[in-house]
Motif scaffolding. Structure first.
Motif, short mmCIF file in Angstrom:
data_model
loop_
_atom_site.label_atom_id
_atom_site.label_comp_id
_atom_site.label_asym_id
_atom_site.label_seq_id
_atom_site.Cartn_x
_atom_site.Cartn_y
_atom_site.Cartn_z
N SER A 11 25.79 -7.04 -79.25
CA SER A 11 25.80 -6.08 -78.15
C SER A 11 26.75 -4.94 -78.53
N PRO A 12 26.67 -3.81 -77.83
CA PRO A 12 27.59 -2.70 -78.16
C PRO A 12 29.07 -3.09 -78.06
N GLU A 13 29.42 -3.94 -77.09
CA GLU A 13 30.81 -4.39 -76.95
C GLU A 13 31.23 -5.27 -78.13
N GLU A 14 30.34 -6.18 -78.52
CA GLU A 14 30.63 -7.04 -79.67
C GLU A 14 30.74 -6.21 -80.94
N GLU A 15 29.88 -5.23 -81.06
CA GLU A 15 29.91 -4.35 -82.22
C GLU A 15 31.24 -3.61 -82.31
N ARG A 16 31.72 -3.07 -81.17
CA ARG A 16 33.01 -2.38 -81.16
C ARG A 16 34.15 -3.33 -81.54
N GLU A 17 34.07 -4.57 -81.05
CA GLU A 17 35.11 -5.55 -81.36
C GLU A 17 35.14 -5.87 -82.86
N VAL A 18 33.96 -6.04 -83.46
CA VAL A 18 33.89 -6.34 -84.89
C VAL A 18 34.39 -5.16 -85.71
N ARG A 19 34.00 -3.95 -85.34
CA ARG A 19 34.45 -2.76 -86.06
C ARG A 19 35.97 -2.62 -85.99
N ARG A 20 36.53 -2.84 -84.80
CA ARG A 20 37.98 -2.77 -84.62
C ARG A 20 38.66 -3.82 -85.49
N MET A 21 38.10 -5.01 -85.51
CA MET A 21 38.66 -6.12 -86.27
C MET A 21 38.67 -5.79 -87.77
N ILE A 22 37.56 -5.24 -88.27
CA ILE A 22 37.46 -4.91 -89.70
C ILE A 22 38.42 -3.78 -90.07
N GLU A 23 38.52 -2.77 -89.20
CA GLU A 23 39.33 -1.59 -89.51
C GLU A 23 40.83 -1.83 -89.37
N HIS A 24 41.24 -2.69 -88.41
CA HIS A 24 42.66 -2.76 -88.07
C HIS A 24 43.33 -4.11 -88.31
N SER A 25 42.62 -5.08 -88.85
CA SER A 25 43.25 -6.37 -89.09
C SER A 25 42.65 -7.03 -90.32
#
Length: 150
Positions: A58-72
């Motif tokens: 979902s768009p929310e899950e997608e944002r969470e995964v992108r944030r996770m990859i970029e910042h952690s």
């Protein structure tokens, strides 16, 4: 091609004749003529394209995964002891967090669509002594140049 079909039909050719002239199946010609008669040129130009396969995330899950990859890192997220993300780790994260099963190649394609690129990690030794490394490299070059006795 469509304009050619209508030109020939308006000139009085039968659909079978137009199909033979253009090397197209007669049902294709008939369907074009039928669409035109029902809705004019707009009906011919309108196309219903498939929206494609639904997204896994979902768009929310997608944002969470992108944030996770970029910042952690995987270690910070508690998913692995690794310091960088790869498709193997992301596959495990998707199964654990979102109950989604994706292939590693599918994950790779998704990451490309998001603008991520694949890179191999490079390692630098923090305590390396540059002078010793250069001396070792010179010595190694000398050994390579020296003929070996059998």
């Amino acid at each position: 091609m469509v304009t050619c079909i209508f030109f020939l039909v308006m000139q009085g050719y039968y659909t079978i004749q137009v199909a033979e002239l253009l090397n197209v199946h007669r049902e294709t010609i008939s369907s074009y003529v039928k669409k035109f008669n029902q809705g004019g040129i707009e009906a011919l130009l309108h196309r219903d394209y498939s929206s494609g396969k639904p997204a896994f995330l979902s768009p929310e899950e997608e944002r969470e995964v992108r944030r996770m990859i970029e910042h952690s890192t995987p270690a910070e997220e508690g998913d692995s002891c690794e310091s960088c993300w790869d498709t193997r780790i992301l596959k495990h994260v998707f199964e654990k967090k979102f109950s989604i099963t994706m292939s590693r190649s599918g994950i790779c394609e998704m990451l490309k669509r998001w603008g991520f690129s694949h890179t191999r990690p490079t390692y630098t030794l923090k305590r390396a002594n540059r002078q010793k490394q250069e001396a070792f490299q010179r010595e190694l070059d000398m050994v390579k140049k020296t003929p070996q006795a059998n």
